[in-house]
Design a protein around this motif. Structure first.
Motif, short mmCIF file in Angstrom:
data_model
loop_
_atom_site.label_atom_id
_atom_site.label_comp_id
_atom_site.label_asym_id
_atom_site.label_seq_id
_atom_site.Cartn_x
_atom_site.Cartn_y
_atom_site.Cartn_z
N VAL A 156 0.85 -1.21 -0.16
CA VAL A 156 -0.20 -0.05 0.05
C VAL A 156 0.83 1.37 0.07
CG1 VAL A 156 -2.19 -0.86 0.78
CG2 VAL A 156 -0.48 -0.30 2.49
N ARG A 200 -2.21 -16.70 -2.81
CA ARG A 200 -2.83 -16.91 -1.54
C ARG A 200 -3.67 -15.79 -1.09
NH1 ARG A 200 1.91 -17.78 1.77
NH2 ARG A 200 3.16 -18.39 0.31
N GLY A 201 -3.69 -14.92 -1.92
CA GLY A 201 -4.51 -13.35 -1.87
C GLY A 201 -3.70 -12.34 -0.65
N GLU A 202 -2.45 -12.75 -0.53
CA GLU A 202 -1.76 -11.85 0.56
C GLU A 202 -1.00 -10.92 -0.19
OE1 GLU A 202 -0.48 -15.92 3.15
OE2 GLU A 202 1.10 -14.63 2.37
N MET A 203 -1.03 -10.73 -1.40
CA MET A 203 -0.65 -9.72 -2.16
C MET A 203 -1.24 -9.10 -3.38
SD MET A 203 3.66 -9.71 -3.75
CE MET A 203 4.39 -9.22 -2.10
N MET A 204 -1.30 -7.86 -3.41
CA MET A 204 -1.81 -7.52 -4.70
C MET A 204 -1.36 -8.03 -5.99
SD MET A 204 -3.03 -3.28 -3.90
CE MET A 204 -1.34 -2.75 -3.02
N ASP A 208 -4.13 -5.53 -10.05
CA ASP A 208 -4.71 -4.47 -9.02
C ASP A 208 -3.64 -3.31 -8.93
OD1 ASP A 208 -6.66 -6.32 -8.06
OD2 ASP A 208 -5.30 -7.19 -6.40
N ILE A 212 -5.20 0.59 -10.14
CA ILE A 212 -4.97 1.72 -9.23
C ILE A 212 -3.97 2.87 -9.94
CG2 ILE A 212 -3.88 2.36 -7.20
CD1 ILE A 212 -5.07 -0.31 -5.98
N ARG A 269 9.71 -20.13 -8.09
CA ARG A 269 8.89 -20.89 -7.23
C ARG A 269 9.79 -21.72 -6.60
NH1 ARG A 269 4.07 -20.89 -8.05
NH2 ARG A 269 3.07 -19.99 -9.77
N MET B 1 3.11 -26.78 -11.14
CA MET B 1 2.43 -26.04 -9.77
C MET B 1 2.78 -27.11 -8.68
SD MET B 1 -0.85 -23.91 -9.56
CE MET B 1 -0.35 -23.15 -8.48
N LEU B 3 2.03 -29.89 -6.13
CA LEU B 3 1.15 -31.30 -6.21
C LEU B 3 -0.04 -31.03 -5.42
CD1 LEU B 3 1.16 -34.10 -7.57
CD2 LEU B 3 2.43 -34.87 -5.44
N PHE B 4 0.20 -30.53 -4.26
CA PHE B 4 -1.13 -30.57 -3.27
C PHE B 4 -1.60 -29.24 -3.24
CE2 PHE B 4 -0.25 -34.73 -1.83
CZ PHE B 4 1.16 -34.85 -1.77
N PRO B 12 -8.83 -18.07 1.25
CA PRO B 12 -8.10 -17.18 1.24
C PRO B 12 -8.54 -15.73 2.20
CG PRO B 12 -9.31 -16.79 -0.66
CD PRO B 12 -9.88 -17.82 0.30
N PRO B 13 -7.65 -15.19 3.07
CA PRO B 13 -7.83 -14.24 3.69
C PRO B 13 -8.16 -13.09 3.03
CG PRO B 13 -5.36 -14.81 4.25
CD PRO B 13 -6.13 -15.79 3.14
N ALA B 14 -7.50 -13.01 1.89
CA ALA B 14 -7.52 -12.06 0.92
C ALA B 14 -7.18 -10.59 1.35
CB ALA B 14 -8.99 -12.03 0.37
N SER B 15 -6.02 -10.31 2.07
CA SER B 15 -5.79 -9.02 2.70
C SER B 15 -5.47 -8.21 1.55
CB SER B 15 -4.57 -9.21 3.65
OG SER B 15 -3.49 -9.66 3.06
N ALA B 16 -5.09 -8.89 0.42
CA ALA B 16 -4.80 -7.86 -0.95
C ALA B 16 -5.88 -7.43 -1.27
CB ALA B 16 -4.12 -9.04 -2.02
N GLN B 17 -7.02 -7.78 -1.25
CA GLN B 17 -8.45 -7.18 -1.67
C GLN B 17 -8.38 -5.72 -0.64
OE1 GLN B 17 -9.91 -7.83 -4.37
NE2 GLN B 17 -11.04 -5.66 -3.93
N ALA B 19 -6.05 -4.15 0.71
CA ALA B 19 -5.11 -3.28 0.36
C ALA B 19 -5.64 -2.57 -0.82
CB ALA B 19 -4.01 -3.88 0.08
N LYS B 20 -6.20 -3.15 -1.58
CA LYS B 20 -6.64 -2.62 -3.10
C LYS B 20 -7.64 -1.56 -2.64
CE LYS B 20 -8.45 -3.58 -7.68
NZ LYS B 20 -8.97 -4.56 -8.37
N ARG B 22 -8.75 -0.13 0.07
CA ARG B 22 -8.03 1.09 0.70
C ARG B 22 -7.60 2.00 -0.24
NH1 ARG B 22 -3.97 -0.79 5.01
NH2 ARG B 22 -4.40 1.21 5.72
N LEU B 23 -6.69 1.61 -0.86
CA LEU B 23 -5.91 2.37 -1.90
C LEU B 23 -6.72 3.24 -2.80
CD1 LEU B 23 -2.73 0.45 -2.80
CD2 LEU B 23 -2.62 2.88 -2.03
N GLN B 24 -7.84 2.37 -3.32
CA GLN B 24 -8.47 3.11 -4.50
C GLN B 24 -9.36 4.25 -3.86
OE1 GLN B 24 -10.55 -0.41 -5.86
NE2 GLN B 24 -9.43 -0.14 -7.97
#
Lengths: 282, 92
Positions: A156, A200-204, A208, A212, A269, B1, B3-4, B12-17, B19-20, B22-24
Protein backbone atom coordinates in the motif's frame (compact mmCIF):
# COMPACT_ATOMS: atom_id res chain seq x y z
CA UNK A 1 10.70 5.23 -31.40
CA UNK A 2 13.16 3.22 -33.43
CA UNK A 3 16.19 1.46 -32.09
CA UNK A 4 19.24 2.47 -34.00
CA UNK A 5 22.51 0.65 -33.93
CA UNK A 6 25.51 2.08 -32.14
CA UNK A 7 27.06 4.16 -34.86
CA UNK A 8 24.08 6.35 -35.73
CA UNK A 9 23.70 9.68 -33.95
CA UNK A 10 22.97 9.05 -30.28
CA UNK A 11 19.32 8.80 -29.23
CA UNK A 12 19.95 11.03 -26.22
CA UNK A 13 16.91 9.76 -24.34
CA UNK A 14 16.62 10.62 -20.64
CA UNK A 15 14.94 8.01 -18.42
CA UNK A 16 14.31 8.66 -14.73
CA UNK A 17 13.99 5.73 -12.33
CA UNK A 18 11.84 6.99 -9.49
CA UNK A 19 9.32 5.82 -6.88
CA UNK A 20 8.71 8.21 -4.02
CA UNK A 21 9.11 5.53 -1.39
CA UNK A 22 12.58 4.38 -0.44
CA UNK A 23 13.82 0.82 -0.50
CA UNK A 24 11.63 -0.38 -3.36
CA UNK A 25 14.52 -0.98 -5.76
CA UNK A 26 15.31 2.25 -7.59
CA UNK A 27 19.08 1.85 -7.50
CA UNK A 28 18.90 -1.88 -8.17
CA UNK A 29 16.64 -1.18 -11.13
CA UNK A 30 18.80 1.70 -12.38
CA UNK A 31 21.83 -0.58 -12.36
CA UNK A 32 20.01 -3.50 -13.95
CA UNK A 33 18.30 -1.42 -16.64
CA UNK A 34 21.36 0.62 -17.59
CA UNK A 35 23.48 -2.54 -17.83
CA UNK A 36 20.70 -4.20 -19.81
CA UNK A 37 20.59 -1.31 -22.29
CA UNK A 38 24.36 -1.31 -22.63
CA UNK A 39 24.32 -5.07 -23.16
CA UNK A 40 22.04 -4.50 -26.16
CA UNK A 41 24.65 -2.20 -27.65
CA UNK A 42 23.18 1.15 -26.63
CA UNK A 43 25.63 3.70 -25.32
CA UNK A 44 24.30 4.20 -21.82
CA UNK A 45 25.19 6.33 -18.83
CA UNK A 46 23.63 6.00 -15.40
CA UNK A 47 23.63 9.04 -13.08
CA UNK A 48 23.27 8.97 -9.31
CA UNK A 49 21.01 11.85 -8.18
CA UNK A 50 21.01 10.82 -4.52
CA UNK A 51 23.41 13.53 -3.38
CA UNK A 52 24.90 12.79 0.04
CA UNK A 53 23.85 9.13 0.03
CA UNK A 54 25.88 7.77 -2.83
CA UNK A 55 25.07 4.12 -3.47
CA UNK A 56 24.88 3.54 -7.18
CA UNK A 57 28.69 3.25 -7.25
CA UNK A 58 28.55 0.24 -4.91
CA UNK A 59 25.69 -1.41 -6.78
CA UNK A 60 27.66 -0.98 -9.99
CA UNK A 61 30.89 -2.14 -8.33
CA UNK A 62 32.93 0.96 -9.12
CA UNK A 63 33.07 2.54 -5.66
CA UNK A 64 36.85 2.49 -5.57
CA UNK A 65 37.21 4.30 -8.85
CA UNK A 66 35.30 7.47 -7.97
CA UNK A 67 37.49 10.55 -8.24
CA UNK A 68 35.25 13.36 -9.44
CA UNK A 69 31.48 13.39 -9.30
CA UNK A 70 28.29 14.87 -10.75
CA UNK A 71 28.38 17.86 -8.37
CA UNK A 72 32.00 18.62 -9.27
CA UNK A 73 30.92 18.77 -12.91
CA UNK A 74 27.89 20.97 -12.18
CA UNK A 75 30.05 23.38 -10.21
CA UNK A 76 32.75 23.45 -12.85
CA UNK A 77 35.42 21.81 -10.68
CA UNK A 78 35.84 18.91 -13.10
CA UNK A 79 35.16 18.10 -16.73
CA UNK A 80 32.39 15.62 -17.49
CA UNK A 81 34.94 13.24 -19.07
CA UNK A 82 36.93 13.19 -15.84
CA UNK A 83 33.90 12.27 -13.73
CA UNK A 84 32.46 9.56 -15.99
CA UNK A 85 33.56 6.07 -14.96
CA UNK A 86 33.73 3.54 -17.77
CA UNK A 87 32.34 0.19 -16.79
CA UNK A 88 34.91 -2.60 -16.90
CA UNK A 89 32.47 -5.22 -18.14
CA UNK A 90 30.71 -3.31 -20.92
CA UNK A 91 32.40 -0.63 -22.98
CA UNK A 92 29.00 0.87 -23.83
CA UNK A 93 28.26 1.61 -20.17
CA UNK A 94 29.36 4.59 -18.05
CA UNK A 95 28.56 5.68 -14.51
CA UNK A 96 28.33 9.24 -13.23
CA UNK A 97 28.54 9.00 -9.43
CA UNK A 98 27.26 11.65 -7.09
CA UNK A 99 28.87 13.46 -4.20
CA UNK A 100 29.01 11.83 -0.80
CA UNK A 101 29.64 15.10 1.05
CA UNK A 102 27.52 17.83 -0.51
CA UNK A 103 23.80 18.21 -0.06
CA UNK A 104 20.93 18.16 -2.51
CA UNK A 105 20.87 21.91 -3.01
CA UNK A 106 24.06 21.56 -5.02
CA UNK A 107 21.79 20.28 -7.81
CA UNK A 108 20.51 23.22 -9.82
CA UNK A 109 18.16 23.07 -12.78
CA UNK A 110 20.67 24.89 -14.96
CA UNK A 111 23.55 22.67 -13.85
CA UNK A 112 21.61 19.46 -14.39
CA UNK A 113 20.41 20.61 -17.80
CA UNK A 114 23.91 21.50 -18.91
CA UNK A 115 25.29 18.09 -17.93
CA UNK A 116 22.35 16.25 -19.50
CA UNK A 117 22.75 18.15 -22.76
CA UNK A 118 26.40 17.23 -22.89
CA UNK A 119 25.54 13.57 -22.23
CA UNK A 120 22.76 13.57 -24.85
CA UNK A 121 25.32 14.36 -27.51
CA UNK A 122 27.16 11.16 -26.73
CA UNK A 123 24.81 8.59 -25.23
CA UNK A 124 21.71 6.76 -26.42
CA UNK A 125 20.23 6.42 -22.94
CA UNK A 126 20.79 8.57 -19.87
CA UNK A 127 19.38 6.75 -16.86
CA UNK A 128 18.75 8.98 -13.83
CA UNK A 129 18.65 7.17 -10.49
CA UNK A 130 16.38 9.32 -8.34
CA UNK A 131 16.64 9.65 -4.57
CA UNK A 132 13.64 8.61 -2.48
CA UNK A 133 11.09 11.24 -1.57
CA UNK A 134 9.53 13.97 -3.66
CA UNK A 135 11.74 16.87 -2.67
CA UNK A 136 14.45 18.76 -4.48
CA UNK A 137 16.72 15.84 -5.38
CA UNK A 138 13.88 13.73 -6.74
CA UNK A 139 12.47 16.69 -8.65
CA UNK A 140 15.85 17.41 -10.22
CA UNK A 141 16.15 13.76 -11.28
CA UNK A 142 12.78 13.80 -13.04
CA UNK A 143 12.77 17.35 -14.38
CA UNK A 144 14.34 16.77 -17.79
CA UNK A 145 13.15 13.20 -18.30
CA UNK A 146 11.65 11.99 -21.56
CA UNK A 147 10.51 8.79 -19.95
CA UNK A 148 9.93 7.60 -16.38
CA UNK A 149 10.10 4.19 -14.79
CA UNK A 150 8.13 4.24 -11.54
CA UNK A 151 9.36 1.40 -9.36
CA UNK A 152 6.54 0.02 -7.23
CA UNK A 153 6.19 -2.83 -4.74
CA UNK A 154 2.73 -4.44 -4.53
CA UNK A 155 2.21 -2.90 -1.12
CA UNK A 156 0.00 0.00 0.00
CA UNK A 157 2.55 2.68 0.91
CA UNK A 158 4.63 2.08 -2.20
CA UNK A 159 1.59 2.26 -4.50
CA UNK A 160 0.37 5.42 -2.80
CA UNK A 161 3.76 7.10 -3.17
CA UNK A 162 3.98 6.01 -6.80
CA UNK A 163 0.68 7.73 -7.41
CA UNK A 164 2.06 10.97 -5.96
CA UNK A 165 5.15 10.68 -8.13
CA UNK A 166 3.04 10.09 -11.23
CA UNK A 167 1.21 13.30 -10.36
CA UNK A 168 4.50 15.20 -10.13
CA UNK A 169 5.74 13.74 -13.40
CA UNK A 170 2.69 15.09 -15.17
CA UNK A 171 2.77 18.52 -13.54
CA UNK A 172 6.22 19.56 -12.27
CA UNK A 173 8.60 18.60 -15.06
CA UNK A 174 10.06 20.33 -18.09
CA UNK A 175 7.80 18.45 -20.46
CA UNK A 176 4.77 19.30 -18.31
CA UNK A 177 5.72 22.99 -18.26
CA UNK A 178 6.44 23.22 -21.97
CA UNK A 179 3.33 24.03 -23.96
CA UNK A 180 2.79 21.52 -26.74
CA UNK A 181 5.44 19.10 -25.51
CA UNK A 182 4.61 15.43 -25.45
CA UNK A 183 4.11 14.39 -21.81
CA UNK A 184 6.67 12.19 -20.08
CA UNK A 185 6.14 8.55 -20.99
CA UNK A 186 5.53 7.08 -17.55
CA UNK A 187 5.39 3.36 -16.89
CA UNK A 188 5.39 1.22 -13.81
CA UNK A 189 7.92 -1.47 -12.96
CA UNK A 190 6.60 -3.79 -10.28
CA UNK A 191 9.37 -5.26 -8.16
CA UNK A 192 9.54 -7.75 -5.28
CA UNK A 193 6.53 -9.55 -6.72
CA UNK A 194 5.81 -12.84 -5.00
CA UNK A 195 3.53 -15.07 -7.07
CA UNK A 196 2.98 -17.51 -4.19
CA UNK A 197 1.68 -14.78 -1.94
CA UNK A 198 -0.46 -13.38 -4.74
CA UNK A 199 -1.96 -16.84 -5.22
CA UNK A 200 -2.78 -16.94 -1.54
CA UNK A 201 -4.46 -13.53 -1.65
CA UNK A 202 -1.78 -11.98 0.55
CA UNK A 203 -0.38 -9.63 -2.06
CA UNK A 204 -1.97 -7.35 -4.62
CA UNK A 205 -1.83 -8.68 -8.16
CA UNK A 206 -0.21 -6.93 -11.10
CA UNK A 207 -3.69 -6.07 -12.38
CA UNK A 208 -4.66 -4.57 -9.02
CA UNK A 209 -1.65 -2.25 -9.07
CA UNK A 210 -2.21 -1.26 -12.70
CA UNK A 211 -5.88 -0.61 -12.13
CA UNK A 212 -5.00 1.78 -9.29
CA UNK A 213 -2.12 3.59 -10.96
CA UNK A 214 -3.57 3.58 -14.49
CA UNK A 215 -0.24 3.65 -16.34
CA UNK A 216 1.32 1.08 -18.67
CA UNK A 217 3.36 -1.78 -17.25
CA UNK A 218 7.05 -1.98 -18.09
CA UNK A 219 7.69 -5.26 -16.33
CA UNK A 220 7.32 -7.44 -13.26
CA UNK A 221 10.44 -8.36 -11.32
CA UNK A 222 9.92 -11.24 -8.92
CA UNK A 223 11.26 -11.27 -5.39
CA UNK A 224 14.59 -12.98 -5.95
CA UNK A 225 17.67 -13.95 -4.03
CA UNK A 226 19.71 -13.03 -7.08
CA UNK A 227 19.20 -9.32 -6.30
CA UNK A 228 21.02 -9.34 -2.97
CA UNK A 229 23.67 -11.65 -4.31
CA UNK A 230 24.34 -9.29 -7.22
CA UNK A 231 24.51 -6.22 -5.01
CA UNK A 232 26.84 -8.02 -2.60
CA UNK A 233 29.38 -8.36 -5.35
CA UNK A 234 28.72 -5.03 -7.06
CA UNK A 235 27.29 -6.43 -10.27
CA UNK A 236 24.06 -5.27 -11.91
CA UNK A 237 21.73 -8.26 -11.74
CA UNK A 238 21.44 -8.29 -15.54
CA UNK A 239 25.17 -9.01 -15.76
CA UNK A 240 25.28 -11.57 -12.97
CA UNK A 241 24.33 -14.83 -14.59
CA UNK A 242 20.84 -16.11 -15.33
CA UNK A 243 18.08 -15.56 -12.79
CA UNK A 244 14.37 -14.86 -12.85
CA UNK A 245 15.04 -11.25 -11.85
CA UNK A 246 17.63 -10.75 -14.59
CA UNK A 247 15.21 -12.23 -17.12
CA UNK A 248 12.48 -9.84 -15.99
CA UNK A 249 14.82 -6.85 -16.22
CA UNK A 250 16.06 -7.91 -19.66
CA UNK A 251 12.43 -8.09 -20.84
CA UNK A 252 11.74 -4.65 -19.38
CA UNK A 253 14.82 -3.25 -21.12
CA UNK A 254 13.64 -4.63 -24.45
CA UNK A 255 10.28 -2.94 -23.96
CA UNK A 256 12.06 0.34 -23.16
CA UNK A 257 13.82 0.16 -26.48
CA UNK A 258 10.55 -0.39 -28.28
CA UNK A 259 10.66 -4.16 -28.77
CA UNK A 260 7.43 -6.03 -28.17
CA UNK A 261 8.04 -8.68 -25.54
CA UNK A 262 5.27 -10.82 -24.17
CA UNK A 263 4.57 -10.02 -20.52
CA UNK A 264 5.53 -13.05 -18.50
CA UNK A 265 5.83 -13.22 -14.79
CA UNK A 266 8.84 -15.35 -14.19
CA UNK A 267 8.62 -16.76 -10.70
CA UNK A 268 11.26 -18.11 -8.41
CA UNK A 269 8.99 -20.93 -7.44
CA UNK A 270 9.90 -23.12 -4.58
CA UNK A 271 10.64 -26.61 -5.83
CA UNK A 272 7.63 -28.90 -5.81
CA UNK A 273 7.48 -32.34 -4.24
CA UNK A 274 8.95 -34.20 -7.19
CA UNK A 275 11.69 -31.67 -7.67
CA UNK A 276 12.57 -31.91 -4.01
CA UNK A 277 12.54 -35.71 -4.11
CA UNK A 278 14.54 -36.15 -7.25
CA UNK A 279 16.65 -33.05 -7.14
CA UNK A 280 17.20 -30.61 -9.93
CA UNK A 281 20.24 -29.30 -11.66
CA UNK A 282 21.07 -25.62 -10.93
CA UNK B 1 2.58 -26.19 -9.74
CA UNK B 2 2.53 -27.66 -6.33
CA UNK B 3 1.22 -31.19 -6.26
CA UNK B 4 -0.97 -30.50 -3.24
CA UNK B 5 -1.94 -27.04 -4.40
CA UNK B 6 -5.60 -27.99 -4.67
CA UNK B 7 -5.74 -28.86 -0.99
CA UNK B 8 -4.89 -25.40 0.25
CA UNK B 9 -6.76 -23.33 -2.25
CA UNK B 10 -10.05 -21.66 -1.51
CA UNK B 11 -9.67 -20.17 1.91
CA UNK B 12 -8.01 -16.87 1.22
CA UNK B 13 -7.85 -14.26 3.95
CA UNK B 14 -7.48 -11.96 0.92
CA UNK B 15 -5.80 -9.09 2.65
CA UNK B 16 -4.69 -8.09 -0.83
CA UNK B 17 -8.27 -7.12 -1.63
CA UNK B 18 -8.38 -4.95 1.49
CA UNK B 19 -5.16 -3.25 0.40
CA UNK B 20 -6.60 -2.53 -3.02
CA UNK B 21 -9.88 -1.18 -1.65
CA UNK B 22 -8.13 1.11 0.84
CA UNK B 23 -5.82 2.47 -1.84
CA UNK B 24 -8.61 3.14 -4.29
CA UNK B 25 -10.60 5.16 -1.77
CA UNK B 26 -7.59 7.08 -0.52
CA UNK B 27 -6.15 7.90 -3.91
CA UNK B 28 -9.47 9.08 -5.28
CA UNK B 29 -9.33 11.78 -2.63
CA UNK B 30 -5.65 12.58 -2.88
CA UNK B 31 -5.91 13.06 -6.61
CA UNK B 32 -8.92 15.35 -6.38
CA UNK B 33 -7.38 17.61 -3.75
CA UNK B 34 -5.27 19.53 -6.23
CA UNK B 35 -1.61 20.03 -5.59
CA UNK B 36 -0.63 18.89 -2.14
CA UNK B 37 -1.65 15.67 -0.52
CA UNK B 38 -4.18 16.59 2.10
CA UNK B 39 -7.20 18.73 2.54
CA UNK B 40 -5.21 21.71 3.77
CA UNK B 41 -8.31 23.87 3.91
CA UNK B 42 -9.79 22.23 7.00
CA UNK B 43 -7.89 24.29 9.62
CA UNK B 44 -8.69 27.46 7.69
CA UNK B 45 -12.33 26.46 7.40
CA UNK B 46 -12.39 25.90 11.13
CA UNK B 47 -10.97 29.38 11.85
CA UNK B 48 -13.39 31.06 9.49
CA UNK B 49 -16.40 29.30 10.96
CA UNK B 50 -15.32 30.41 14.42
CA UNK B 51 -15.02 33.99 13.18
CA UNK B 52 -18.47 33.96 11.56
CA UNK B 53 -20.22 32.53 14.59
CA UNK B 54 -18.41 34.90 16.91
CA UNK B 55 -20.10 37.79 15.18
CA UNK B 56 -23.32 36.60 16.77
CA UNK B 57 -22.47 34.26 19.62
CA UNK B 58 -19.46 34.38 21.93
CA UNK B 59 -17.60 31.10 21.45
CA UNK B 60 -14.05 29.97 22.13
CA UNK B 61 -11.42 28.94 19.58
CA UNK B 62 -11.95 25.28 20.33
CA UNK B 63 -15.71 25.25 20.29
CA UNK B 64 -15.88 24.43 16.60
CA UNK B 65 -14.84 20.95 15.61
CA UNK B 66 -14.39 20.03 11.95
CA UNK B 67 -14.12 16.40 11.00
CA UNK B 68 -13.98 14.70 7.65
CA UNK B 69 -14.95 11.17 6.79
CA UNK B 70 -13.93 9.89 3.39
CA UNK B 71 -16.05 7.24 1.76
CA UNK B 72 -15.98 5.54 -1.59
CA UNK B 73 -19.16 7.04 -3.00
CA UNK B 74 -19.59 9.95 -0.64
CA UNK B 75 -17.59 11.96 1.86
CA UNK B 76 -19.05 13.81 4.76
CA UNK B 77 -17.91 16.95 6.50
CA UNK B 78 -19.02 17.07 10.08
CA UNK B 79 -19.01 20.45 11.83
CA UNK B 80 -19.76 20.52 15.53
CA UNK B 81 -20.33 23.87 17.15
CA UNK B 82 -20.55 24.04 20.87
CA UNK B 83 -22.62 27.00 21.93
CA UNK B 84 -22.65 28.55 25.39
CA UNK B 85 -25.57 27.67 27.68
CA UNK B 86 -28.97 29.37 27.57
CA UNK B 87 -27.80 32.14 29.87
CA UNK B 88 -25.20 33.04 27.23
CA UNK B 89 -22.70 34.03 29.87
CA UNK B 90 -19.18 33.15 28.90
CA UNK B 91 -16.19 35.08 30.07
CA UNK B 92 -14.58 35.43 26.65
Amino acid sequence: MTTEPKNNPPLGRVIVITSGKGGVGKTTSSAAISAGLAKQGFKTVVIDFDVGLRNLDMTMGCERRVVFDFINVIQGDAKLKQALIKDKRLDTLSILPTSQTRDKDALTKEGVEKVLNELKAEFDYIVCDSPAGIEHGAQMAMHYADEAVVVTNPEVSSVRDSDRVLGLLSSQTKRAETVGAEPIKAQVLITRYDQDRVDRGEMMTVDDVLEILAVPLLGVVPESKAILKASNVGTPVTLDGPSAAAQAYDDAVSRLTGTQVEMRIVGERRPGLFQRLFGRAS
Amino acid sequence: MNLFGFARKKHPPASAQTAKDRLQILLAHERSSTGTAEADYLPMLQREIVAVIRKHVPIGDNDVEVRMERGNQMSSLEINIELPGAAGTKAG
